[in-house]
Design an enzyme around this catalytic site. Structure first.
Site, mmCIF file in Angstrom:
data_model
loop_
_atom_site.group_PDB
_atom_site.id
_atom_site.type_symbol
_atom_site.label_atom_id
_atom_site.label_comp_id
_atom_site.label_asym_id
_atom_site.label_seq_id
_atom_site.Cartn_x
_atom_site.Cartn_y
_atom_site.Cartn_z
ATOM 1 N N SER A 138 0.931 -0.656 0.171
ATOM 2 C CA SER A 138 -0.055 0.218 0.130
ATOM 3 C C SER A 138 0.612 1.059 -0.123
ATOM 4 O O SER A 138 0.461 2.327 -0.846
ATOM 5 C CB SER A 138 -0.496 0.092 0.916
ATOM 6 O OG SER A 138 -1.439 -1.224 1.723
ATOM 7 N N HIS A 177 -10.644 6.977 -6.117
ATOM 8 C CA HIS A 177 -10.175 6.567 -5.472
ATOM 9 C C HIS A 177 -10.079 5.172 -5.204
ATOM 10 O O HIS A 177 -8.676 4.855 -5.206
ATOM 11 C CB HIS A 177 -9.063 7.437 -4.152
ATOM 12 C CG HIS A 177 -8.046 7.229 -3.502
ATOM 13 N ND1 HIS A 177 -7.025 6.625 -4.402
ATOM 14 C CD2 HIS A 177 -7.927 6.629 -2.587
ATOM 15 C CE1 HIS A 177 -5.915 6.608 -3.877
ATOM 16 N NE2 HIS A 177 -6.347 5.953 -2.252
ATOM 17 N N SER A 178 -11.197 4.775 -4.619
ATOM 18 C CA SER A 178 -11.226 3.759 -4.276
ATOM 19 C C SER A 178 -12.264 3.746 -3.735
ATOM 20 O O SER A 178 -13.314 4.544 -3.609
ATOM 21 C CB SER A 178 -10.787 3.375 -3.176
ATOM 22 O OG SER A 178 -10.723 3.634 -1.963
#
Lengths: 403, 444
Positions: free
Chosen positions: B207, B336-337
């Site tokens: 990540s 973005h997510s």
């Protein structure tokens, strides 16, 4: 860095008035995975082995354990060769580079300059610029590079010019180095070695006197070892390179010029084992790296006062060798930890917790931990000296514990 | 090479020559290819090698004017594209792809698109905890992978599952990872979309932003040492290019002459930060030259342009042993997510426009249809089949049990040390004692 030498192979770097004789200090136990001698047979030395150098040195301080392993021979003064600690590291490194073409070194000034502490001297000339790589000044990134290279099949050794600079590499070490083997489900291994000099030196200033073992000890997935003698420096270096796990090898700035005679034959030490420096009965003193020498000097005084301390150089900072430590605690029932880390969150703090959890019933007294204060290391020599645990403090701590 | 200050001052005003020099190494003696001044009308040329002054790093020309280099050039670096918005080739100078490759590329792009849609929905339904889509960046994902070989190692950020699909990672395996079940390669240890597969030479996603960029350089170094016919490639976004690791990695790669491709997906947004707040340079491509890295700007929504550029970059990287930076301009159509709602910081109509008018999948489809390699029937067949496959994969993955308790403690080291074995035993004992407090679908 300059260290004070006294006599042949003298060891202490701290005060001009000390008169240590390394003969009495250096009693490493030869606990190793295997040694093959010139005839090719394998010797395995056990931890209570008789000091092989004993025959050539004065013995008045030592109470050597009478157990000798089968096949052990007492070497004469002529075998083995003498060298300084940084040379021992160099030797171990070179042997591994010779043995395995995947081993490579990267760091600042390791190539043509030979390393700030000369640990990689001559290697670039021998193995080329690619295997001994000079990097630009970006610790996080060259550590990252090392991790990428390791995942792709190389076995890199990343040198931090000073351990403190590896604080910049913390992200890569913690989030990637320690983690990627795990998060990838075991698909990618990272057999990297990260090494460098750390600890409090001689007036190097606060930023260059960091003790990173306390910051790194929580990171899952890495192993940490600290060398303290030329013998264990070479053995641990080789073991670290051969290990499949990421290993951080802590060297100490002031110990690079220690001299010792080490065996000619090849040997590799175990990364997870502690070293019995001096067997004893009254109290277990656990220490590592430079503090080993302060402890041994204090031991001299203690013996004169009638105490019999058992000194163990824990060597493996993560994980702790609780077996050796446990055996010792069960024998002596008293523990003193002497370290150079800061008091809060140091190796001593973790070790205290681990011993208390596991061996509480065997303790006759609370564990005492002597560490540096929670202050940045001051520059002035007198101030700096008092941030580091001194033999006098060790002696009085033992006296108090053994009351 | 060093001359004292007084001599320097004496000669300073008289030194006016412009050698054409090859890049000099500090360790090699100076060489001059030529000592002819470039603008003889402006300067008096003095031609005496003994009076040459130079600095570490090479000779420089002196000028009496104080000239600041502008922070921006009058023109932005132009962007390479092969197909126009309508899928028509602009010129004939591009590397052709065969029908087989083109159709495969297209199918993979569609797969990626549908996969993203369905997994996003699955997250919204609470079936998986997290997902991040690649909508709008399918061309970058697939075309770049198509231009590489299986031996080239990939270091992704997290918005590049395309190369995995291209290399044969199945939708079922994707589902296993997203559901963190026992068939996940990663043994359930990473968040969804953090794929990794050593079989496919695709390194596990971490990540952390841009940490993979120096990894790629290290891998390239390793490939170079082994003299392999392969390069490494790493992907990152416009935001990732701000990280220190990006800069140092480019620098290193240039110094070490490592065969690595840096592919920046400049999609305009780093979560809510637009590129105008991310950097003030002309994008990322201009940063290459600052580090001595050859660079190119490419239309990221043009599959053929990406294919051509990556193929050329790979050739350069391996044969010339140099890093190459490719900035692919694109747009992050999705959020973005699943933890983000981008309408909060950008207009919804802007998103829609990019989704429809600038869709890289549709654009490539027009090209292959025009070549007679695709049609509506193939399209609907593909999409239906994919939908079925995906729904089935999700159903299967959902019902497979999670990894066993041991997998909490394995792979931290090569062999679990005693303290971890102790901790594992403690957890198992606790579960035995309080089975109702623990989920059913874990095996102890």
């Amino acid at each position: 860095m300059a260290t004070l030498f006294q006599g042949v192979g003298a060891v202490t770097p701290f005060s001009a008035s000390s008169s240590l004789d390394s003969n009495k200090l250096l009693l490493p136990s030869r606990k190793s995975l295997s040694i093959s001698d010139s005839r090719g047979s394998i010797f395995v030395y056990r931890s209570d082995a008789l000091n092989l150098k004993a025959a050539t040195r004065k013995q008045d301080l030592l109470i050597p354990n009478a157990v000798a392993t089968k096949g052990e021979t007492s070497t004469s003064a002529k075998s083995g060769h003498e060298l300084l600690l940084f040379e021992a590291l160099h030797e171990g490194l070179e042997e591994e580079m010779e043995r395995d073409p995947r081993v490579c070194v990267m760091g600042e000034d390791v190539g043509h300059y030979g390393g700030s502490y000369k640990v990689t001297k001559g290697l670039a000339e021998k193995y080329g610029d690619l295997r001994v790589l000079d990097t630009p000044i970006a610790e996080n990134s060259f550590t990252g590079m090392g991790i990428g290279a390791a995942m792709t099949g190389l076995r890199p050794i990343v040198e931090g010019m000073n351990m403190g600079f590896l604080l910049l590499a913390f992200n890569q070490i913690s989030n990637n180095c320690g983690m990627l083997h795990y998060t990838s489900g075991g698909q990618f291994t990272i057999p990297i070695v990260i090494r460098g000099p750390g600890g409090v030196g001689r007036q190097l200033g606060a930023e260059h006197s960091q003790r990173l073992e306390s910051y790194f000890q929580s990171i899952p997935g890495i192993q940490m070892v600290a060398c303290s003698t030329p013998y264990n420096a070479k053995g641990l270096m080789k073991a670290a390179i051969r290990s499949e796990n990421p290993v951080i090898l802590f060297e100490h700035v002031l110990l690079y010029n220690l001299k010792e005679r080490i065996p000619d034959e090849e040997y590799v030490l175990s990364l997870e084992e502690a070293e019995m420096v001096r067997p004893g009965e009254h109290i277990t003193i656990l220490t590592y790296s430079r503090m080993r020498y302060h402890v041994m000097q204090a031991a001299k005084t203690l013996v004169n006062k009638g105490y019999d301390p058992e000194v163990i150089d824990i060597r493996s900072l993560k994980p702790f060798d609780l077996y050796t430590i446990g055996c010792s605690v069960k024998k002596t029932h008293r523990v003193l930890i002497v370290e150079e880390c800061m008091r809060t969150g140091g190796i001593g703090a973790s070790l205290t917790a681990a011993i208390t959890e596991n061996f509480h019933d065997y303790l006759d007294a609370p564990i005492v931990c002597l560490s540096s204060q929670d202050v940045p290391t001051p520059y002035a020599g007198t101030l700096e000296e008092w941030t580091v645990v001194q033999p006098a403090q060790i002696v009085s701590a033992v006296e108090q514990l053994c009351q | 090479m060093w001359i004292s200050k007084t001599i320097f001052n004496h000669f300073k005003s008289r030194l006016n020559f412009t050698p054409n020099y090859a890049p000099l190494s500090l360790l090699s003696p100076r060489r001059f290819a030529s000592t002819i001044a470039q603008n003889p009308s402006t300067f008096n040329s003095i031609h005496d090698a003994n009076q040459v002054i130079d600095f570490p790093g090479g000779t420089v020309k002196f000028i009496p004017e104080m000239r600041f280099i502008s922070e921006s050039s009058p023109q932005r670096i132009p962007c390479y594209r092969v197909l126009d918005d309508d899928g028509q080739p602009l010129a004939n100078n591009f590397v052709q792809v065969s029908e087989e490759v083109a159709v495969r590329m297209y199918s993979n792009m569609v797969t990626l698109q549908i996969m993203d849609t369905i997994f996003y929905e699955a997250q919204r339904q609470g079936r998986i905890s997290f997902y991040a889509t690649t909508i709008g960046e399918e061309a970058i994902n697939i075309a770049s992978a198509a231009a590489l070989t299986r031996d080239d190692v990939i270091f992704p950020q997290y918005r590049e599952p395309g190369p995995l699909l291209w290399r044969g990672f199945t939708l079922q395996e994707i589902a296993h990872q997203c559901f963190s079940n026992k068939y996940d390669n990663g043994k359930g240890r990473q968040m969804p979309i953090h794929y990794g597969s050593n079989k496919h030479n695709y390194f596990t996603v971490a990540s952390t932003v841009a940490t993979q960029v120096p990894h790629a350089v290290g891998a390239a170094y390793s490939l170079k040492m082994d003299k392999k016919d392969a390069c490494s490639i790493t992907y990152f976004g416009d935001g990732g290019s701000s990280e220190g690791d990006f800069h140092a990695a480019l620098n290193f790669a240039a110094v070490m002459e490592a065969p690595v491709i840096f592919l920046c997906r400049n999609n305009g947004w780093a979560i809510s930060t637009p590129t105008s707040d991310q950097f003030r340079s002309d994008g990322v491509v201009v940063k290459g030259q600052a580090y001595g890295v050859r660079s190119i700007r490419v239309d990221g929504n043009d599959a053929l342009a990406i294919y051509n550029a990556v193929q050329a970059a790979r050739e350069m990287a391996i044969s010339e042993e140099r890093p190459v930076l490719i900035e692919a301009l694109t747009y992050r159509v999705g959020h973005h997510s699943t933890s983000d709602d981008s309408t909060k910081y950008r207009p919804a109509n802007e998103i829609e426009w990019w989704r429809l008018a600038r869709d890289p999948v549709a654009r490539f489809r027009k090209w292959i249809e025009r070549n007679g390699w695709w049609n509506d029937m193939a399209e609907s067949e593909l999409r239906n089949s994919l939908r079925q496959q995906l729904l089935h994969s999700i159903q299967v993955a959902e019902n497979i049990e999670k990894p066993p308790i041991e997998d909490i403690f394995n792979d931290v080291y090569d062999v679990p040390p005693s303290n971890l074995r102790e901790q594992e035993q403690w957890v198992k004992d606790t579960i035995k004692k309080h089975p109702l407090d623990y989920p059913e679908n874990i095996s102890a």
